[in-house]
Design a protein around this motif. Structure first.
Motif, mmCIF file in Angstrom:
data_model
loop_
_atom_site.group_PDB
_atom_site.id
_atom_site.type_symbol
_atom_site.label_atom_id
_atom_site.label_comp_id
_atom_site.label_asym_id
_atom_site.label_seq_id
_atom_site.Cartn_x
_atom_site.Cartn_y
_atom_site.Cartn_z
ATOM 1 N N SER A 73 0.827 -1.208 0.000
ATOM 2 C CA SER A 73 0.000 0.000 0.000
ATOM 3 C C SER A 73 0.860 1.256 0.000
ATOM 4 C CB SER A 73 -0.922 -0.007 1.218
ATOM 5 O OG SER A 73 -1.727 1.150 1.242
ATOM 6 N N GLU A 74 1.903 1.257 0.794
ATOM 7 C CA GLU A 74 2.784 2.427 0.854
ATOM 8 C C GLU A 74 3.591 2.577 -0.427
ATOM 9 O OE1 GLU A 74 4.989 1.764 4.428
ATOM 10 O OE2 GLU A 74 3.465 2.745 5.686
ATOM 11 N N ARG A 75 3.987 1.458 -1.023
ATOM 12 C CA ARG A 75 4.775 1.532 -2.260
ATOM 13 C C ARG A 75 3.936 2.039 -3.426
ATOM 14 N NH1 ARG A 75 6.635 -2.500 -6.034
ATOM 15 N NH2 ARG A 75 5.934 -4.219 -4.710
ATOM 16 N N PHE A 76 2.666 1.573 -3.509
ATOM 17 C CA PHE A 76 1.798 1.993 -4.601
ATOM 18 C C PHE A 76 0.996 3.253 -4.281
ATOM 19 C CE2 PHE A 76 1.945 -2.687 -5.649
ATOM 20 C CZ PHE A 76 2.664 -2.530 -6.823
ATOM 21 N N SER A 98 -7.780 -3.488 5.931
ATOM 22 C CA SER A 98 -7.433 -2.545 4.867
ATOM 23 C C SER A 98 -6.447 -1.511 5.386
ATOM 24 C CB SER A 98 -8.686 -1.832 4.338
ATOM 25 O OG SER A 98 -9.310 -1.080 5.358
ATOM 26 N N TYR A 99 -5.577 -1.092 4.482
ATOM 27 C CA TYR A 99 -4.581 -0.078 4.833
ATOM 28 C C TYR A 99 -4.495 0.943 3.711
ATOM 29 C CZ TYR A 99 -0.206 2.208 6.093
ATOM 30 O OH TYR A 99 0.732 3.143 6.420
ATOM 31 N N GLU A 341 2.935 -7.954 -8.172
ATOM 32 C CA GLU A 341 3.523 -7.453 -6.927
ATOM 33 C C GLU A 341 4.842 -6.744 -7.190
ATOM 34 O OE1 GLU A 341 3.858 -10.602 -4.118
ATOM 35 O OE2 GLU A 341 1.713 -11.044 -4.093
ATOM 36 N N ASP A 342 5.447 -7.021 -8.333
ATOM 37 C CA ASP A 342 6.715 -6.389 -8.679
ATOM 38 C C ASP A 342 6.531 -5.122 -9.520
ATOM 39 O OD1 ASP A 342 8.134 -8.469 -7.417
ATOM 40 O OD2 ASP A 342 7.930 -9.734 -9.191
ATOM 41 N N TYR A 343 5.289 -4.684 -9.678
ATOM 42 C CA TYR A 343 5.029 -3.464 -10.451
ATOM 43 C C TYR A 343 5.887 -2.322 -9.905
ATOM 44 C CZ TYR A 343 2.467 0.374 -12.641
ATOM 45 O OH TYR A 343 2.117 1.484 -13.373
ATOM 46 N N ASP A 344 6.583 -1.650 -10.819
ATOM 47 C CA ASP A 344 7.497 -0.574 -10.423
ATOM 48 C C ASP A 344 6.940 0.767 -10.888
ATOM 49 O OD1 ASP A 344 9.548 1.132 -9.822
ATOM 50 O OD2 ASP A 344 11.115 -0.038 -10.822
#
Length: 412
Positions: A73-76, A98-99, A341-344
């Protein structure tokens, strides 16, 4: 809650006058402790006995899921939901953690009130000691109990364990489903197995994700290509489009075919001959049906109007027979796509923008999709102007075989 008294924070040990979150470490445990052990002289010890605190046990499985949810959540920079299910009956009770980096963590308990077991589970929340920290709400046949938590993964895990173990006396493991997020009311799951692709839509995907209908099957059904015409044809078309159903059932010849094939006395060779083409009593009926198909056969129409309600699906790690979109519990919504999950974001940009761009491609592809489908229908749907019989359809079907043979010779 008021601030007329203080409580020892079970997380950091400081004396806090804020009974919602510790004024020193921000822990939600002071709120839980003020309800569960309001008059205890040894709050930390009492809370540990209930499964809370730094030295209390945490489930590695749940903790890993919570930490992963927060991290993604924080990364995206988007809200992510993690569904959790009881092994005993995932249909009637489940939880959603949920976050969101923009707000805070929350846990929502979901109860299916159409069943006695779901109702009894909800009544436990209403009567329990910590009922006052839950916000109760309703949507359709579902009742919800929601509570805002802090961002401490261990505390969140312990609270989930408390709900399952102490309140519901469940000793079996909790099943954790796919992490998910929502764009334009569509559900996207996070996965590692996308063959290097950033995202993958599932409207035409039937390998790891199984649905009762995907786009190809949908088109086969409504264009009357999906197998022999029979009494089931109407039931196949009806759930997808009422207008198509009305046109199909109103055509005298099509209705005659469907009624006749309810009886096995009809010659098998005649039925086999009807497999290849859809035969109408008039050009008007045929064109009316094809025109409506042109409106509802695009991939975008399918994704927007059909797929969310297409039926039950089976997802690895999630229980079978999840509710559909209309059942209100978001953990049951039908899946629209997978996100790697590896989406950059540094490579592809913000995930919201990337998904919008990919959805626009679906709209652009719709025109060519529809053109091909309609051309195929014009070739396969034919008109047979033959008389009807008071005795039934069989006298009519026999000359149709001859007509179809002539049409097949002319066309092909």
């Amino acid at each position: 809650m008021g601030n007329s008294k203080t409580i020892v924070c079970p997380n950091c040990g400081a004396v806090s006058s804020n009974l919602d979150n510790c004024e020193y470490c921000g822990s939600i445990l002071v709120k839980i402790a003020s309800v569960l052990v309001p008059s205890s002289e040894d709050t930390m010890s009492e809370m540990k006995n209930l499964g809370f605190g730094k030295s209390a046990y945490v489930s590695p499985t749940i903790l890993e899921g919570v930490e992963k949810c927060i991290s993604l959540s924080e990364r995206f920079n988007i809200t992510i939901v993690m569904p959790l299910f009881l092994e005993t009956n995932p249909l009637l009770f489940r939880m959603e953690f949920s976050y969101s980096p923009k707000t805070s963590c929350a846990l929502k308990l979901c109860f299916n009130m159409q069943h006695a077991w779901g109702t009894s589970l909800f009544s436990i929340i209403e009567r329990c000691d910590i009922s006052e920290i839950f916000e109760i709400s309703q949507n359709g046949n579902w009742m919800y109990g929601s509570v805002v938590l802090d961002n401490n993964a261990r505390t969140i895990t312990q609270f989930i364990q408390y709900v399952v173990g102490k309140l519901y006396k469940q000793t079996s493991d909790i099943r954790i489903g796919f992490l998910a997020t929502y764009f334009n009311n569509y559900k996207y799951l996070f996965s590692k197995n996308l063959d290097g692709r950033p995202i993958k839509f599932v409207y035409n995907y039937n390998e790891d994700l199984e649905t009762y209908v995907d786009y190809d099957h949908y088109v086969e059904f409504i264009t009357l290509k999906g197998g022999r015409l029979n009494q089931h044809s109407l039931s196949y078309v009806f759930p997808y489009d009422k207008a198509l159903y009305d046109i199909l059932s109103a055509d005298s010849f099509m209705r005659c075919i469907l009624r006749t094939t309810e009886h096995y006395a009809v010659d098998v060779d005649i039925l086999n001959a009807l497999d290849k083409k859809a035969i109408w009593s008039s050009e008007e009926s045929k064109q009316k049906y094809i025109t409506r198909c042109k409106e509802v056969c695009s991939r975008y129409y399918f994704c927007k109007n059909i797929f969310p309600h297409a039926g039950v699906q089976t997802i690895e790690n999630e229980p079978k027979h999840l509710p559909m979109l209309g059942d209100s519990c978001s953990c049951g919504n039908n899946v629209f796509g997978f996100i790697s999950e590896d989406y950059d974001p540094q490579v592809y940009g913000p995930i919201e923008d990337y998904i919008k761009k990919e959805e626009d491609k679906i709209r652009q592809e719709a025109a060519s999709d529809v053109e091909e489908i309609i051309n195929e229908m014009q070739r396969r749907h034919v008109v047979a102007r033959v008389g009807t019989s008071k005795g039934g359809c069989l006298p009519v079907l026999i000359p149709i075989v001859i007509i179809m043979g002539i049409l097949g010779y002319v066309i092909f």
